[in-house]
Scaffold this active site. Structure first.
Site, PDB file in Angstrom:
ATOM      1  N   CYS A  21      -0.205 -12.248   4.493  1.00  8.39           N
ATOM      2  CA  CYS A  21       0.816 -11.829   5.452  1.00  8.39           C
ATOM      3  C   CYS A  21       2.091 -11.564   4.655  1.00  8.39           C
ATOM      4  O   CYS A  21       2.550 -12.444   3.909  1.00  8.39           O
ATOM      5  CB  CYS A  21       1.045 -12.961   6.452  1.00  8.39           C
ATOM      6  SG  CYS A  21       2.414 -12.707   7.588  1.00  8.39           S
ATOM      7  N   THR A  71       5.197 -11.097   5.720  1.00  4.11           N
ATOM      8  CA  THR A  71       6.373 -11.844   6.171  1.00  4.11           C
ATOM      9  C   THR A  71       6.308 -13.278   5.657  1.00  4.11           C
ATOM     10  O   THR A  71       7.291 -13.803   5.113  1.00  4.11           O
ATOM     11  CB  THR A  71       6.464 -11.820   7.710  1.00  4.11           C
ATOM     12  OG1 THR A  71       6.366 -10.461   8.147  1.00  4.11           O
ATOM     13  CG2 THR A  71       7.757 -12.418   8.207  1.00  4.11           C
ATOM     14  N   CYS A  95       3.265  -4.568   5.400  1.00  5.97           N
ATOM     15  CA  CYS A  95       2.950  -5.396   6.564  1.00  5.97           C
ATOM     16  C   CYS A  95       1.450  -5.261   6.765  1.00  5.97           C
ATOM     17  O   CYS A  95       0.920  -4.149   6.741  1.00  5.97           O
ATOM     18  CB  CYS A  95       3.700  -4.899   7.795  1.00  5.97           C
ATOM     19  SG  CYS A  95       3.142  -5.691   9.319  1.00  5.97           S
ATOM     20  N   THR A  96       0.791  -6.397   6.970  1.00  2.00           N
ATOM     21  CA  THR A  96      -0.677  -6.365   7.042  1.00  2.00           C
ATOM     22  C   THR A  96      -1.201  -5.508   8.180  1.00  2.00           C
ATOM     23  O   THR A  96      -2.339  -5.058   8.141  1.00  2.00           O
ATOM     24  CB  THR A  96      -1.219  -7.789   7.260  1.00  2.00           C
ATOM     25  OG1 THR A  96      -0.496  -8.372   8.344  1.00  2.00           O
ATOM     26  CG2 THR A  96      -1.069  -8.617   6.013  1.00  2.00           C
ATOM     27  N   ASP A 148      -2.860 -15.471   8.060  1.00  2.00           N
ATOM     28  CA  ASP A 148      -1.949 -14.432   8.564  1.00  2.00           C
ATOM     29  C   ASP A 148      -1.346 -14.910   9.884  1.00  2.00           C
ATOM     30  O   ASP A 148      -1.914 -15.775  10.553  1.00  2.00           O
ATOM     31  CB  ASP A 148      -2.688 -13.101   8.793  1.00  2.00           C
ATOM     32  CG  ASP A 148      -1.740 -12.012   9.291  1.00  2.00           C
ATOM     33  OD1 ASP A 148      -0.654 -11.858   8.704  1.00  2.00           O
ATOM     34  OD2 ASP A 148      -2.056 -11.327  10.284  1.00  2.00           O
TER      35      ASP A 148
HETATM   36  N1  DGL Z   1       1.384 -10.184   9.273  1.00  2.77           N
HETATM   37  C1  DGL Z   1       2.761  -9.790   9.320  1.00  2.77           C
HETATM   38  C2  DGL Z   1       3.156  -9.118   7.999  1.00  2.77           C
HETATM   39  O1  DGL Z   1       2.336  -8.765   7.182  1.00  2.77           O
HETATM   40  C3  DGL Z   1       3.065  -8.848  10.446  1.00  2.77           C
HETATM   41  C4  DGL Z   1       3.016  -9.445  11.815  1.00  2.77           C
HETATM   42  C5  DGL Z   1       4.132 -10.410  12.112  1.00  2.77           C
HETATM   43  O2  DGL Z   1       5.290 -10.007  12.278  1.00  2.77           O
HETATM   44  O3  DGL Z   1       3.798 -11.566  12.229  1.00  2.77           O
HETATM   45  O4  DGL Z   1       4.317  -8.919   7.775  1.00  2.77           O
END
Ligand code: DGL
Length: 304
Positions: A91, A93, A226-227, A28
């Site tokens: 993650c 993103t 989003c995690t 992540d």
């Molecule tokens: N881990 C990211 C997600 O799940 C969120 C945090 C980030 O923007 O890095 O989208």
């Protein structure tokens, strides 16, 4: 820092091969992936895991796509070098922006592919759960083509800009109406442990953004894409219309991985003494303290 080797011979991990073979890597951008890791640890209590948080570069949500691909590749390779044969991009993103490129363009050209390594993401299981349609089904089939629910998707700016959730949902269920909302500041605010009132205001802003799009009609389902967002799920629950069902992404991912591993058992090596290694590209002491907000008994992080 992470090594930057590419398709060359993998370095020996710092731990003995026999002790670590069969570890599953969870990646992540920061601490949010701990929500996925914890669900997986509960589901696979005998499985060993390595978690890697790229705190040197978090948040990913506003970064250019090329940079996200590059960072995700480096972190995936680092986990491979640590003897993880399977890496899960925990993650949204990273999955939304980089998973397909890494799976199709990068991995097949590396030594890792010939060794049977693989990379998975968390968008596919979430889309499967939201549409009740297997990922393998890429054209609408009865009854999916008749589903006309409203699905809300909350994510980072980059995840929403990628359109991956809307595209993949509509491929399977073209009549579903997808309402996407970027909550650009929420992941960073959670990571920085912003006060509850600030988090609540950001959640309400996101929900209002969706309700404006729906003309006030409640979404049937909401994807917290989003995690970090499961950490404020309670705020989403409080402010979303009561009939909206919130999909629990960590649970959905655990269900999906269970199914995947049942068909590919060579990726899992159950042990009576499973290991857990938490790595960060940031400053381990600081990250270990911050991680306790996400996971009160969280073991210490080590330097990646
Ligand atoms: N881990 C990211 C997600 O799940 C969120 C945090 C980030 O923007 O890095 O989208």
């Amino acid at each position: 820092m992470l090594p930057s080797s590419s398709a060359g011979e993998p370095a020996q991990g710092q731990y003995g091969r026999a002790a670590t073979i069969g570890m599953i890597g969870i990646f992540d951008s920061g601490l949010g992936g701990l929500t996925v890791l914890r669900a997986l640890m509960a589901r696979f209590p005998k499985q060993s895991f390595i978690y890697l948080g790229d705190h040197a570069h978090v948040p990913y949500g506003d970064r250019p796509s090329e940079h996200i691909v590059q960072l995700t590749r480096a972190c995936s390779e680092h986990l491979f070098e640590r003897d993880c044969r399977l890496v899960l991009l925990g993650c949204n993103t990273a999955t939304a922006v980089a998973a397909r490129t890494l799976q199709r363009n990068w991995l097949p050209q590396t030594i890792w592919k010939t060794r049977g390594h693989n990379i998975l993401g968390i968008v596919a299981p979430t889309v499967e759960a939201a549409t009740q349609t297997p990922w393998a089904v890429t054209t609408p089939k009865y009854p999916q083509s008749y589903i006309s629910d409203r699905i809300a998707v909350f994510g980072t700016t980059r995840t929403i800009a990628s359109n991956v959730y809307a595209d993949e949902i509509k491929k399977r269920c073209p009549k579903v109406r997808v309402f996407q909302q970027a909550c650009s500041k929420l992941a960073g605010a959670i990571e920085q442990q912003a006060p509850r009132a600030e988090l609540e205001a950001l959640v309400v802003e996101g929900i209002n953004g969706v309700l404006e799009q729906t003309g006030g009609a409640p979404p049937h389902r909401a994807i917290l894409g989003c995690t970090h967002f499961p950490l404020v799920e309670e705020l989403f629950r409080q402010h979303l219309p009561p009939t909206t069902v919130i999909l629990s992404q960590p649970e959905v991912v655990a269900d999906s991985l269970e199914d995947y591993l049942s068909r590919r058992p060579h990726f899992t090596f159950p042990s009576e003494t499973p290991e857990l290694l938490l790595l960060t590209t940031g400053e381990p002491q600081e990250i270990s303290v911050r991680a306790r907000v996400f996971w009160p008994d969280c073991p210490s992080f080590a330097q990646a």
